[in-house]
Design a protein around this motif. Sequence first.
Motif, mmCIF file in Angstrom:
data_model
loop_
_atom_site.group_PDB
_atom_site.id
_atom_site.type_symbol
_atom_site.label_atom_id
_atom_site.label_comp_id
_atom_site.label_asym_id
_atom_site.label_seq_id
_atom_site.Cartn_x
_atom_site.Cartn_y
_atom_site.Cartn_z
ATOM 1 N N GLN A 2 0.844 -1.199 0.000
ATOM 2 C CA GLN A 2 0.000 0.000 0.000
ATOM 3 C C GLN A 2 0.878 1.246 0.000
ATOM 4 N N VAL A 3 0.540 2.184 -0.850
ATOM 5 C CA VAL A 3 1.244 3.464 -0.911
ATOM 6 C C VAL A 3 0.249 4.540 -0.489
ATOM 7 N N ASP A 4 0.603 5.293 0.544
ATOM 8 C CA ASP A 4 -0.307 6.331 1.031
ATOM 9 C C ASP A 4 0.083 7.699 0.469
ATOM 10 N N ASP A 5 -0.631 8.738 0.910
ATOM 11 C CA ASP A 5 -0.377 10.095 0.413
ATOM 12 C C ASP A 5 1.041 10.575 0.720
ATOM 13 N N THR A 6 1.555 10.232 1.882
ATOM 14 C CA THR A 6 2.925 10.630 2.233
ATOM 15 C C THR A 6 3.918 9.956 1.290
ATOM 16 N N ILE A 10 6.560 11.751 -1.352
ATOM 17 C CA ILE A 10 7.977 11.396 -1.399
ATOM 18 C C ILE A 10 8.368 10.984 -2.818
ATOM 19 N N LEU A 11 7.571 10.147 -3.442
ATOM 20 C CA LEU A 11 7.866 9.690 -4.798
ATOM 21 C C LEU A 11 7.836 10.839 -5.807
ATOM 22 N N ARG A 12 6.884 11.760 -5.652
ATOM 23 C CA ARG A 12 6.836 12.924 -6.555
ATOM 24 C C ARG A 12 8.117 13.734 -6.467
ATOM 25 N N GLN A 13 8.597 13.961 -5.248
ATOM 26 C CA GLN A 13 9.814 14.747 -5.059
ATOM 27 C C GLN A 13 11.032 13.994 -5.603
ATOM 28 N N LEU A 14 11.070 12.693 -5.377
ATOM 29 C CA LEU A 14 12.180 11.877 -5.860
ATOM 30 C C LEU A 14 12.216 11.857 -7.387
ATOM 31 N N ASP A 27 12.217 17.734 3.103
ATOM 32 C CA ASP A 27 11.591 19.032 3.370
ATOM 33 C C ASP A 27 10.483 19.313 2.352
ATOM 34 N N ARG A 28 10.762 19.086 1.088
ATOM 35 C CA ARG A 28 9.761 19.320 0.033
ATOM 36 C C ARG A 28 8.558 18.391 0.164
ATOM 37 N N ALA A 29 8.809 17.175 0.676
ATOM 38 C CA ALA A 29 7.717 16.210 0.846
ATOM 39 C C ALA A 29 6.966 16.427 2.157
ATOM 40 N N GLY A 30 7.495 17.317 3.018
ATOM 41 C CA GLY A 30 6.825 17.623 4.267
ATOM 42 C C GLY A 30 7.025 16.579 5.353
ATOM 43 N N PHE A 36 11.630 10.173 5.804
ATOM 44 C CA PHE A 36 11.868 10.035 4.370
ATOM 45 C C PHE A 36 12.686 8.767 4.099
ATOM 46 N N ALA A 37 13.806 8.605 4.809
ATOM 47 C CA ALA A 37 14.689 7.458 4.613
ATOM 48 C C ALA A 37 13.993 6.143 4.951
ATOM 49 N N ARG A 38 13.230 6.140 6.044
ATOM 50 C CA ARG A 38 12.521 4.937 6.467
ATOM 51 C C ARG A 38 11.477 4.519 5.432
ATOM 52 N N ARG A 39 10.717 5.485 4.938
ATOM 53 C CA ARG A 39 9.687 5.186 3.936
ATOM 54 C C ARG A 39 10.303 4.773 2.590
ATOM 55 N N LEU A 40 11.413 5.398 2.244
ATOM 56 C CA LEU A 40 12.111 5.021 1.021
ATOM 57 C C LEU A 40 12.558 3.563 1.100
#
Length: 152
Positions: A2-6, A10-14, A27-30, A36-40
């Motif tokens: 499952q991929v959520d809004d957060t 993150i993917l949009r910024q990447l 920062d850009r992903a809020g 960020f690192a954990r979700r990546l």
Amino acid sequence: MQVDDTDRRILRQLQAEPDASVADLADRAGVTPATFARRLERMRAGGVLRAIREEVDWRALGYGVEVSLRITLDKTEARAFDEFIAAAREVPEVISIGTFLGRVDARLLVIARDMADYQHIYRDKILTLPHMTDIEALMQVATIKDAQSVPL
């Protein structure tokens, strides 16, 4: 997975700036850099992200010609696809190989330094590939859109 809004942020910024620092992307992903690192890492483990890689611009290395070849193979030969693909992989100027269902069986993307170089590659390397019954060349004139990103 499952991929959520957060995750989507993150993917949009990447996708937008893959070479930015983790801190800037977070920062850009809020989110915090740790989040960020954990979700990546979670998205990598889940198969959403396969790899982060550098892309070589072959034009900057002097390759000015790009030709898409549509290939039809001899379908009466049981090993035609496998043998053709194995041989096409050995041609360094073939930078992409795709197979299809339908009239066209395969597509090769070939790069060359100029038309004389392409002619040499075509005669000496492409026409010697096994099991071809038809070949159509499409010379690329311009790239209008070359998006590697997906809409998120």
